[in-house]
Design an enzyme around this catalytic site. Sequence first.
Site, mmCIF file in Angstrom:
data_model
loop_
_atom_site.group_PDB
_atom_site.id
_atom_site.type_symbol
_atom_site.label_atom_id
_atom_site.label_comp_id
_atom_site.label_asym_id
_atom_site.label_seq_id
_atom_site.Cartn_x
_atom_site.Cartn_y
_atom_site.Cartn_z
ATOM 1 N N HIS A 114 26.408 -22.509 3.455
ATOM 2 C CA HIS A 114 25.134 -23.238 3.379
ATOM 3 C C HIS A 114 23.960 -22.414 3.905
ATOM 4 O O HIS A 114 22.836 -22.902 3.934
ATOM 5 C CB HIS A 114 25.222 -24.565 4.133
ATOM 6 C CG HIS A 114 26.285 -25.483 3.617
ATOM 7 N ND1 HIS A 114 26.373 -25.837 2.290
ATOM 8 C CD2 HIS A 114 27.329 -26.100 4.245
ATOM 9 C CE1 HIS A 114 27.423 -26.650 2.126
ATOM 10 N NE2 HIS A 114 28.017 -26.813 3.294
HETATM 11 ZN ZN ZN Z 1 32.568 -28.147 3.513
#
Ligand code: ZN
Length: 293
Positions: A114
């Site tokens: 992320h």
């Molecule tokens: Zn994850």
Amino acid sequence: MRAYTTAHLAFDLPEGHPFPLYKYGGVAEALKGLLPILPAPEVPREALFMAHDPVYLERLFGEGLSRQEVLRLGLPFSPGLLRRALHAAGGTVAAAEDALTLGLGLNLAGGTHHAFPDRAEGYSLFNDVAVAVAWLRARGFVGRVLVVDLDAHQGNGTAVFFQNDPSVFTLSLHGERNYPLKKEQSDLDVGLPDGTEDTLYLRALEEALERAQAFRPALVFYNAGVDVLRGDRFGRLALSLEGVRQRDRAVFRWVRRLGAPLVVVMGGGYNRDPRLTVAAHAETYRLALSSLA
Ligand SMILES: [Zn+2]
């Protein structure tokens, strides 16, 4: 063959915080005796600068993250957190070098998919896979790279890192309604419905791998997140432990047929039963060894 661990690098978390620090030690413990497990080295600073935005990095190493950035990261920012992230990324760089020399590289951490070029998000300070690819490129590796991201959450940061790089193919198989709400565009995204079980999942995986095959990668990164298991705090899929085993076997068989070196990074895993998280992660690495070493 060897694996890298960050189990010795803890950081402060508020009481009851869902980040599963326990699993890094648990997985290293479960694999003890199977292969040498080395402390992950610190990532070379220049490798970070090859991948990430220098303004972001200078802020990380200087004043630290703003309150808003900390909220987006989901972890309190501290020197201990930064130190551990530096070693987690270093473990992936070392594992990537192992993959090119030994055929298989294992990091018992990483998969922080992320992290964007210029910002932290979702427990991810550095995008370890993007950093490792940049590092290998700088060292002269020119082959095509495939990222197989089977964590339950979309590899949104990774997708952005490589969206204009035709030498890297990003494949993300994830829960469509899982975080992140706003998806980025990978080269191949497969969004699965809530509650997806083994059979449907394995069929979708098989199709996705078949499509990725045409890319003919010279190196594969595998984000083996186990938050696809039923009972995960953050994942919305519902695989059984046996389903996760079959998933991993399918990936390793496919990679073996391909003849490409493989890097395995850990990814997420937040099961309400912590023993299940550790068991599933450990099994991934055992299967990688028995299938590919
Ligand atoms: Zn994850």
